[in-house]
Design a protein around this motif. Structure first.
Motif, short mmCIF file in Angstrom:
data_model
loop_
_atom_site.label_atom_id
_atom_site.label_comp_id
_atom_site.label_asym_id
_atom_site.label_seq_id
_atom_site.Cartn_x
_atom_site.Cartn_y
_atom_site.Cartn_z
N TRP A 19 47.14 10.35 54.25
CA TRP A 19 46.23 9.32 54.94
C TRP A 19 47.19 8.36 55.44
O TRP A 19 47.88 7.79 54.89
CB TRP A 19 45.36 8.81 54.02
N VAL A 20 47.23 8.34 56.79
CA VAL A 20 48.14 7.36 57.53
C VAL A 20 47.44 6.16 58.12
O VAL A 20 46.34 6.17 58.62
CB VAL A 20 48.77 7.98 59.00
N VAL A 21 47.81 4.83 57.22
CA VAL A 21 47.25 3.78 57.31
C VAL A 21 47.95 2.83 58.34
O VAL A 21 49.27 2.63 57.99
CB VAL A 21 47.10 2.85 55.96
N PHE A 61 49.53 8.93 50.88
CA PHE A 61 49.44 7.91 51.83
C PHE A 61 50.82 7.57 52.59
O PHE A 61 51.78 7.66 52.09
CB PHE A 61 48.80 6.54 51.37
N LYS A 62 50.63 7.18 53.70
CA LYS A 62 51.90 6.89 54.65
C LYS A 62 51.30 5.57 55.43
O LYS A 62 50.35 5.74 56.00
CB LYS A 62 52.30 7.95 55.53
N PHE A 63 52.18 4.66 55.35
CA PHE A 63 51.77 3.43 55.94
C PHE A 63 52.50 3.00 57.15
O PHE A 63 53.88 2.79 57.17
CB PHE A 63 52.14 2.13 54.90
N ALA A 64 51.92 3.22 58.54
CA ALA A 64 52.62 3.23 59.71
C ALA A 64 52.65 1.60 60.06
O ALA A 64 51.85 0.94 60.66
CB ALA A 64 51.99 4.04 60.73
N LEU A 65 53.81 0.99 59.83
CA LEU A 65 53.96 -0.40 60.30
C LEU A 65 54.69 -0.44 61.61
O LEU A 65 55.73 0.23 61.72
CB LEU A 65 54.85 -1.01 59.20
#
Length: 251
Positions: free
Chosen positions: A106-108, A22-26
């Motif tokens: 998965w980019v969140v 997972f990668k979290f795109a803030l």
């Protein structure tokens, strides 16, 4: 060769995940990438299961406590509204905006929103020595973020809410003549109530901002003592009750 200032976990994954990547795109309100922490929280048990830096590749296994319910990821950055994403581990694409990148991660997405009138933000990193007005050194970074927030939003007026753990009378460790906000050396002691301690803490935060150029008339204070605790006074996480909250009263 990896440059020393590059976080290896932000590089594309080179091995098969034990769970799923997972990668979290803030992103900030202006759409620019933003550095911050994303927390995987078990809301039912009130536990933080893990924290992740934005834009890192994170190999995440499905927690046993979340096998029957979606994973809850929360971004709570001081000065912005809290953002929550619920993710079905078996099919993350069920959450709007979640997609796989070219590496299969998965980019969140997390979009930050500025605070508006009536919003309240907890200063989670502003912690105090026991029964003291003096703050732990790590509080300085978040206080400086509050200074920056007030400078970036000149129309903001705020109310600083002070809270304590419990309502007992106690010996209060207060600021001495040196007015060192982050060191008990030179402090003074007096007997007082929990409400007085919460008032002194809120005032200390206000004075810090005044000393850093924020007009006093833009800030009010509210002392709660221990009348609005988040957890039981005797809980292992009771330190959460000793806190400062910032309410936007004008934007």
């Amino acid at each position: 060769v990896i440059a020393p200032d590059v976080n290896a976990s932000a590089l594309p994954p080179t091995k098969k995940a034990n769970g799923k990547y997972f990668k979290f795109a803030l992103v900030a309100p202006d759409g620019q990438p933003f550095t911050g922490k994303i927390h995987n929280v078990d809301l039912r048990l009130g536990r933080d299961l893990g924290s992740y830096n934005s834009y890192d590749y994170n190999d995440i296994l499905l927690p046993s406590s979340q096998r029957q319910e979606p994973m809850t990821f929360i971004c709570g950055i001081f000065g912005y509204k809290e953002v929550m994403q619920l993710i079905d581990y078996n099919n993350p694409a069920l959450t709007e905006g979640v997609k796989q990148d070219q590496y299969g991660a998965w980019v969140v997405p997390f979009k930050l929103e500025r605070l508006n009138k009536g919003d309240v933000s907890v200063m989670y990193n502003v912690s105090f020595y026991r029964d003291a007005v003096i703050m732990l050194p790590r509080a300085k970074e978040e206080l400086d973020e509050l200074v920056s927030l007030m400078n970036l939003n000149p129309a903001y007026e705020i109310k600083i809410h002070g809270h304590t753990n419990g309502n007992d009378k106690r010996k209060i460790i207060g600021l001495g003549e040196t007015r060192n906000y982050f060191d008990v050396k030179g402090s003074i002691e007096r007997n007082g109530t929990s409400k007085e301690l919460s008032k002194d803490r809120a005032e200390a935060v206000r004075e810090y901002l005044v000393e850093h150029g924020i007009a006093r008339e833009r800030m009010d204070i509210m002392a709660w003592g221990g009348t609005n605790m988040l957890v039981k006074e005797t809980a292992s996480s009771a330190r959460l009750n000793d806190r400062i909250e910032i309410e936007i009263i004008k934007d």
